[in-house]
Design an enzyme around this catalytic site. Structure first.
Site, PDB file in Angstrom:
ATOM      1  N   ASP A 226     -11.384 -20.332 -87.987  1.00  0.00           N
ATOM      2  CA  ASP A 226     -11.688 -21.710 -88.355  1.00  0.00           C
ATOM      3  C   ASP A 226     -12.992 -21.772 -89.159  1.00  0.00           C
ATOM      4  O   ASP A 226     -13.970 -21.100 -88.826  1.00  0.00           O
ATOM      5  CB  ASP A 226     -11.826 -22.555 -87.075  1.00  0.00           C
ATOM      6  N   GLU A 275      -9.633  -0.675 -84.878  1.00  0.00           N
ATOM      7  CA  GLU A 275      -9.609   0.233 -83.728  1.00  0.00           C
ATOM      8  C   GLU A 275      -8.341   0.048 -82.895  1.00  0.00           C
ATOM      9  O   GLU A 275      -7.975   0.930 -82.119  1.00  0.00           O
ATOM     10  CB  GLU A 275     -10.817  -0.021 -82.823  1.00  0.00           C
TER      11      GLU A 275
END
Length: 560
Positions: A226, A275
């Site tokens: 956002d 990751e």
């Protein structure tokens, strides 16, 4: 200030049960769920996570690839959850962390991915950090995590600069200090209940990297960020030097929006995301002056997608559409990112109503317009959008052809911008009215106890029940379009189209053996029959190798 234990349930693999598809996000159709308005499981009139979970089979059958959930975090709800008080807790109105875990697991079992909202530009004024900053007073290290400043004027009675809130009025609020005296001011680009973080402070970055890991460990497949363009402010917080600043948004780089410093943050975040297995993604809500600047957010080491607001704001006009399509594809190609296409969301008037009105009225409209015209154009615009290279976003209820509810009584409105002068128009409630599932019932199947915003009479005839299996219904058009899109090799991912010669007011392009023609005019046009008709948003006729395409109609052909 967790309202429930913040320990996450056992991590779930985001790739254990969702379909394995390399670079899935490059051609994904992502469905936005506004949780409070989607489905209510407990009869309190407010949608919740369990309600969403029970409707996941509907979304799978619709044919979307992922579900984006608007905020469900613990919040005082000053701005419908975009004022977050605890980023690691679910607000009780929506359920619990266990409900979130069950939703993620069920979605994966159905082959759907889950994207959650992240709100890093500001917190709630009830967030622990901000409450501590108020209590500790001027000079407190806690205040450095936000933008606190002394005021101007003889007694500090004037705001520190001339910035204006997106919701209207000054972007600063003066606090009362612990000793009862008028004190410093704090920055809030939105409502006063939403103080902006100071992203120059290392603790802010540390906190959000931890929040990312929390939800990634829960198994979410990505984040919609956002106000992704708003976290970094220009050094010194300089005056803008003008009033009516909202009119400047989208036209220039502002000292509080689209600052280059945001990109260092996203490069750090991308390292974390990479990751994790399962091709998790970031999606930017970045209002920028140009699609070229939007492309900065989706460079290979930053975010994966960015909303194409330039396309959302384009009128139903062939020349304008061709221009923004070309500019979008040209801007995304050098950075290797997919274009995105979107027609509606929780902040703008639904496109079935925008297209029902004359061009030039903006993206927030209070006029119903010509309902039949708006629906016809909306259906055509959907097929055009789904034919373009890249990823598409669908806002809940648009597959039902829902119009905006433009006649909500003032006393039921809840959009905070509505209550602040000179800000956004404040009529976002019209696109947030709970969607209808059944022909009858106290809330047309939304729940057992009515709905938090009143639904119009006749809403049931637009419901999922009323449209399911109904030939020519908007719901069946979406279902068929998404099926065809997934099964047609020339649709989906890509970065180019071949424009075809077409009459004025007609968009026509080829992608391999696939051809799309969209007639944006008010009259029928004659076009070559480009092969076998795959799908059309209206009734077309063909004879002697020629097709008559009605006004405001899109047709898909294949030569295969």
């Amino acid at each position: 200030m967790s309202q429930q234990p913040s320990a996450a349930p056992a991590p779930t693999s985001a790739v254990a049960t969702v379909s394995e598809r390399h670079d899935w996000w490059r051609d994904a159709v992502i469905y936005q769920v506004y949780p409070r308005s989607f489905a209510d499981s407990n009869g309190d009139g407010m949608g919740d996570l369990e309600g969403v979970r029970t409707r996941l089979p509907y979304l799978r059958d619709l044919g979307v690839d992922a579900v984006w959930l608007s905020p469900f975090y613990a919040s005082p709800q000053a701005d419908a959850g975009y004022d977050v008080a605890d980023y690691r807790a679910v607000d009780p109105m929506f359920g619990t962390l266990l409900d979130a875990d069950a939703l993620i697991r069920d979605a994966h079992a159905l082959g759907l991915r889950i994207i959650v909202d992240l709100v890093p530009n500001h917190s709630s004024d009830q967030y622990e950090w901000f409450r501590r900053a108020l209590a500790e007073g001027p000079g407190s290290p806690s205040r450095d995590r936000y933008h606190f400043r002394p005021g101007k004027g003889k007694n500090g009675e004037l705001p520190p600069n001339d910035w204006e809130s997106i919701f209207g009025g000054p972007a600063w609020t003066r606090v009362t200090e612990p000793d009862g005296t008028p004190g410093e001011w704090y920055l809030h680009l939105f409502a006063p209940e939403q103080p902006d973080f100071n992203w120059e402070h290392p603790a802010v970055g540390d906190e959000f990297r931890s929040i990312l890991r929390f939800w990634l460990d829960m198994g979410v497949d990505g984040f919609r960020i956002d106000v992704a363009h708003g976290m970094v402010k220009a050094e010194g917080l300089p005056d803008l030097g003008s009033h009516e600043q909202l009119k400047l948004l989208g036209n220039d780089v502002m000292p509080f929006f689209d600052q280059d410093g945001v990109h260092a943050i996203y490069r750090q975040w991308r390292l974390i995301l990479d990751e994790y297995s399962g091709e998790r993604i970031f999606v930017a809500e970045a209002w920028t002056p140009t699609v070229e600047r939007t492309a900065n957010y989706v460079r290979p080491d930053e975010l994966h997608q960015a909303f194409n607001f330039q396309y959302l704001g384009t009128h139903w006009d062939a020349e304008e559409l061709r221009t923004v399509i070309d500019r979008t594809l040209d801007a995304m190609r050098p950075v290797g990112a997919p274009a995105t296409w979107v027609l509606s969301n929780h902040d703008v008037t639904r496109h079935a109503t925008r297209f029902a009105n004359p061009a030039g009225l903006g993206t927030q409209i209070r006029l119903a317009g010509d309902r039949a015209l708006g629906l016809r154009r909306a259906r055509a615009a959907t097929l055009l959008m789904l034919a373009l290279p890249g990823s598409a976003y669908v806002y809940q209820g648009e597959e039902l052809g829902l119009p905006d509810v433009v006649d909500l009584p003032d006393e039921v409105r809840q959009d905070p911008a509505y209550f602040r002068g000179a800000g956004q128009d404040g009529f976002r409630d019209g696109c947030r009215v709970p969607i209808p599932w059944t022909r009858e019932g106290s809330s047309y199947g939304f729940g057992e106890g009515g709905s938090w915003l009143p639904q119009p009479a006749g809403w049931g005839e637009l419901s999922v029940e009323a449209q399911t299996g109904e030939p020519g219904s908007t719901l069946e058009l979406y279902r068929e379009a998404l099926t065809v899109r997934r099964s047609t090799p020339d649709l989906g991912a890509g970065d180019a189209i071949e424009w075809l010669r077409a009459p004025e007011g007609v968009v026509a392009f080829r992608r391999g053996e696939f051809v799309c023609v969209a007639n944006t005019t008010g009259e029928s046009v004659a076009m070559p029959a480009y092969g076998r008709v795959l799908l059309a948003s209206g009734e077309i006729t063909e004879a002697a190798g020629e097709a008559k395409v009605p006004a405001d109609t899109t047709v898909w052909w294949t030569r295969a």
